[in-house]
Write an enzyme that holds these catalytic residues in place. Structure first.
Site, PDB file in Angstrom:
ATOM      1  N   HIS A  51      -3.188  27.041 -90.014  1.00 28.54           N
ATOM      2  CA  HIS A  51      -3.393  26.434 -88.693  1.00 28.54           C
ATOM      3  C   HIS A  51      -3.777  27.513 -87.684  1.00 28.54           C
ATOM      4  CE1 HIS A  51      -1.598  22.301 -89.394  1.00 28.54           C
ATOM      5  NE2 HIS A  51      -1.285  22.939 -90.516  1.00 28.54           N
TER       6      HIS A  51
ATOM      7  N   HIS B 242      -6.174  20.365 -88.781  1.00 31.85           N
ATOM      8  CA  HIS B 242      -6.620  20.017 -87.436  1.00 31.85           C
ATOM      9  C   HIS B 242      -8.042  20.538 -87.284  1.00 31.85           C
ATOM     10  CE1 HIS B 242      -2.113  19.969 -86.274  1.00 31.85           C
ATOM     11  NE2 HIS B 242      -2.536  18.736 -86.489  1.00 31.85           N
TER      12      HIS B 242
ATOM     13  N   GLU C 205       0.401  29.969 -88.968  1.00 31.81           N
ATOM     14  CA  GLU C 205      -0.311  29.961 -87.688  1.00 31.81           C
ATOM     15  C   GLU C 205      -1.013  31.304 -87.565  1.00 31.81           C
ATOM     16  OE1 GLU C 205      -0.546  27.495 -85.572  1.00 31.81           O
ATOM     17  OE2 GLU C 205       0.957  26.082 -86.323  1.00 31.81           O
TER      18      GLU C 205
ATOM     19  N   GLU D 129      -8.932  23.771 -85.454  1.00 36.75           N
ATOM     20  CA  GLU D 129      -8.299  25.021 -85.872  1.00 36.75           C
ATOM     21  C   GLU D 129      -9.065  25.528 -87.091  1.00 36.75           C
ATOM     22  OE1 GLU D 129      -4.156  24.069 -86.354  1.00 36.75           O
ATOM     23  OE2 GLU D 129      -4.010  23.273 -84.308  1.00 36.75           O
TER      24      GLU D 129
END
Length: 689
Positions: A408, A260, A500, A263
């Site tokens: 991410h 993404h 994450e 990110e």
């Protein structure tokens, strides 16, 4: 006139013409072509050498104050030096090389443009030492290769420098003395690898990766897996003791960032990781050397460079005082939660992969249905397939990856497959894979090595992970189809987790170094964890490896297959297991193994299969498999991406007309520095011309 007199007359006449031409033609001081390339200047008269004070802004920190004109290049005045491409290069080299080899290159170049003047007995230039030039070229040549720039002609060590016996000056001696004092004051606890913890544009990212690969060319190389929608390279870098090819029994691992575009922390961490691996290997770090020598590591810092540019522009605008009234004043943490997330086609890349999880759920109760290497259905190609997704799928299919991590942002947790819920109407439902325990161990490895991820008291970003220890099944967190991790697992041997990294998708530059410290050990431990479970080679009776043989573990309904030379890797936890190897046309062989709890490297389990007559396939099973044209080898059946096969990404395009080859050649990104300044085009900086 007889023959002898005629020959005498002809000789005198020819000599007269030659002398006339010599008297009339201006004297040349350069070899043909040198003037056009900026290597020297012609003039009607040689000027008398004159010593003068150095008055060049970028050369005023030399360890002497007087220079001489004409200089070694034949430039006759300060104005002529400042107007040349050579001086312009020295003024921008720090930015072009992102600070690498500064100020060494500049000082060395200044010693040629403004050489030290020796007054007595007559004014003469003192050339700089050839040994200093050769040392700089050896240490900095890779930096120029990294930006596709040729080594500057005026830093030719043989042509413009002298030996110690000839009497030379070392312009870098004072710099080295200062550096030695600075290094002696460093404490042993300070890092030996120096990394610039700043954000990198796409051009700077490519430059860092190429310079790193050139610096560590014996253990690293860069390669492109394809192009983004807008044509940007998806540039990967690999580290191994034999870059460029797969080695028998050496596991392969990949790290992917910036899927993404907004990110961005993962993108930066992977750039730092690449520099760290290179530098620490050269410094003799035994842990890094062992990791690189026994593993093939692939790093794709940015899977979505188009999205990154949008996100970076959004952040830049939000920091612009003139633009602030038009922006939401929520700071970095909430800025860009949507801008730049998708690619240039507005496709979310983590929803764009084939939904093989639904196929598994529909067919999982069929006894003979294979839950591994599920083929891509032809129907997938009827939808929008992003260029980035296509490139990554080809990459995954072409390299026998064992494990992977996709970095991410937006939370602080590790999620693992399945990401798509096993019940269509349940958005949060525990949906484990057959390798649930292996995935949990992978996730635990990263989370437990992270500075704060595994701590249940750590402040999260809105989601509740109480008592989870920083890991969670993806579908239990939230469900979505078409994810990259599910595709890796169901289409290949690769086990991929999603990392994450934190709440802030685009943290400030001040946070980059602390984030590196929080994640460095986790990244290293994760890569080292690929050396667990079992590995081996499946061979036939003649000793040849069998490609595509299946390795199954009793109780785990997910096989892995052997690579080109018959080698395989199977991530699994400790305990007693029954392992079976099988291949079409060969007998099955089973072995009972025991894996200790703290085994530091993968156990070796080889198989020798004997050829047997091929058994006919049951009619009903044959019909089940043939009910669709979908097969594992069937990829891009409608040639939607046919253009990718015409030339490798990153290679020069073929000219439309052979006679236009020179005009068609694309100039490197730094070329505009010189063309916009109005100096003579420095074609001597172009490579391969």
């Amino acid at each position: 006139m007889d023959t002898t007199e005629y020959k005498t007359f002809l000789t005198v006449f020819t000599l007269f013409n030659v002398l006339s031409i010599c008297w009339c033609a201006p004297q040349r001081f350069c070899e043909p072509g040198d003037d056009a390339s900026g290597r020297c200047n012609n003039g009607p008269d040689e000027e008398k050498p004159v010593c003068s004070e150095i008055n060049l802004g970028y050369c005023n920190d030399l360890d002497y104050s007087r220079t001489i004109f004409p200089n070694i290049l034949g430039q006759r005045s300060r104005h002529e030096v400042e107007s040349g491409a050579e001086y312009l290069l020295l003024s921008v080299i720090h930015g072009l090389l992102n600070g690498e080899c500064s100020p060494d290159i500049r000082l060395l170049g200044c010693s040629v443009l403004a050489p030290r003047c020796q007054d007595l007995p007559n004014p003469a230039p003192v050339k700089s030492c050839r040994s200093a030039c050769e040392a700089v070229r050896k240490g900095c040549g890779h930096a120029f290769e990294g930006i596709d720039m040729a080594w500057p002609y005026f830093l030719d060590c043989d042509r413009f420098f002298a030996s110690e016996q000839e009497g030379c000056h070392d312009p870098l001696a004072p710099l080295r003395a200062r550096q030695e004092v600075a290094f002696s004051n460093l404490s042993p606890d300070e890092p030996s690898t120096i990394i610039q913890f700043t954000y990198h544009s796409n051009a700077q990212m490519y430059s860092v990766l190429k310079r790193t690969a050139a610096k560590c060319s014996h253990i690293s190389r860069t390669y492109s897996i394809g192009r983004s929608t807008e044509g940007k390279d998806l540039l990967a870098i690999e580290f191994t003791d034999n870059p460029g090819g797969h080695e028998l029994l050496e596991p392969e691992i990949k790290l992917v960032g910036n899927m993404h575009g907004n990110e961005v922390l993962g993108r930066q961490l992977l750039l730092y990781l690449a520099q760290y691996l290179c530098s620490e290997y050269l410094l003799g770090n035994q842990r890094i050397q062992t990791l690189v020598n026994t593993t093939r590591i692939h790093i794709l810092a940015s899977m979505n460079p188009d999205g990154y540019e949008l996100a970076a522009a959004e952040v830049e605008d939000s920091n612009d005082p003139e633009q602030q009234p038009h922006h939401n004043q929520e700071g970095h943490e909430l800025n860009g939660w949507t801008v730049g997330r998708t690619n240039a086609q507005n496709l979310d890349l983590n929803r764009n992969f084939p939904d093989l999880t639904s196929i598994l759920y529909r067919n999982r109760r069929i006894k003979r249905f294979r839950t591994d290497h599920i083929p891509i259905p032809d129907s997938y190609w009827f939808g929008k397939v992003a260029s980035e997704t296509y490139a990554v799928m080809k990459w995954i299919r072409s390299v026998p990856f064992v494990q992977s991590a996709s970095l991410h942002g937006g939370e602080l947790v590790i999620s693992y497959p399945f990401d798509f819920s096993r019940h269509l109407y349940e958005e949060r439902m525990f949906s484990p894979t057959p390798d649930e325990q292996a995935f949990k161990q992978l996730a635990r490895t990263y989370a437990d090595s992270h500075a704060s991820m595994a701590d249940n008291n750590t402040e999260r970003c809105g989601a509740s992970f109480i008592r989870s220890g920083g890991i969670i099944n993806g579908a239990l967190w939230y469900s979505f189809p078409g994810g990259m991790s599910d595709f890796n697992y169901l289409h290949t041997n690769c086990l991929e987790i999603t990392v994450e990294l934190g709440c802030d998708k685009f943290p400030s530059e001040e946070e980059l170094y602390p984030e590196w410290l929080r994640n460095k050990e986790a990244l290293l431990s994760f890569m080292e964890s690929v050396h667990r479970g079992i590995k081996g080679v499946v061979k036939d009776e003649e000793g040849y490896g069998i490609k595509g043989a299946s390795i199954s573990v009793r109780g785990i309904r997910k096989d892995v297959t052997t690579a080109e030379d018959g080698d395989y890797w199977r991530l699994m936890n400790s305990g007693t297991h029954i392992i079976t190897a099988s291949a079409k046309g060969y007998s099955k062989v089973s072995k009972r193994i025991y894996l200790p709890a703290h085994l530091e490297k993968a156990g070796r389990v080889d198989f020798l299969l004997k050829k047997v007559p091929v058994q006919p396939v049951r009619p009903d099973y044959h019909l089940f498999l043939s009910s669709s044209l979908d097969t594992y080898e069937r990829f891009d059946p409608y040639n939607q991406f046919q253009s990718y096969g015409r030339s490798e990404p990153g290679e020069p395009r073929e000219p439309r007309d052979p006679g236009m080859a020179g005009e068609w050649q694309e100039k490197p990104w730094w070329w505009t520095y010189f063309t916009q300044a109005g100096v003579s085009a420095p074609t001597w900086l172009l490579r391969n011309i």
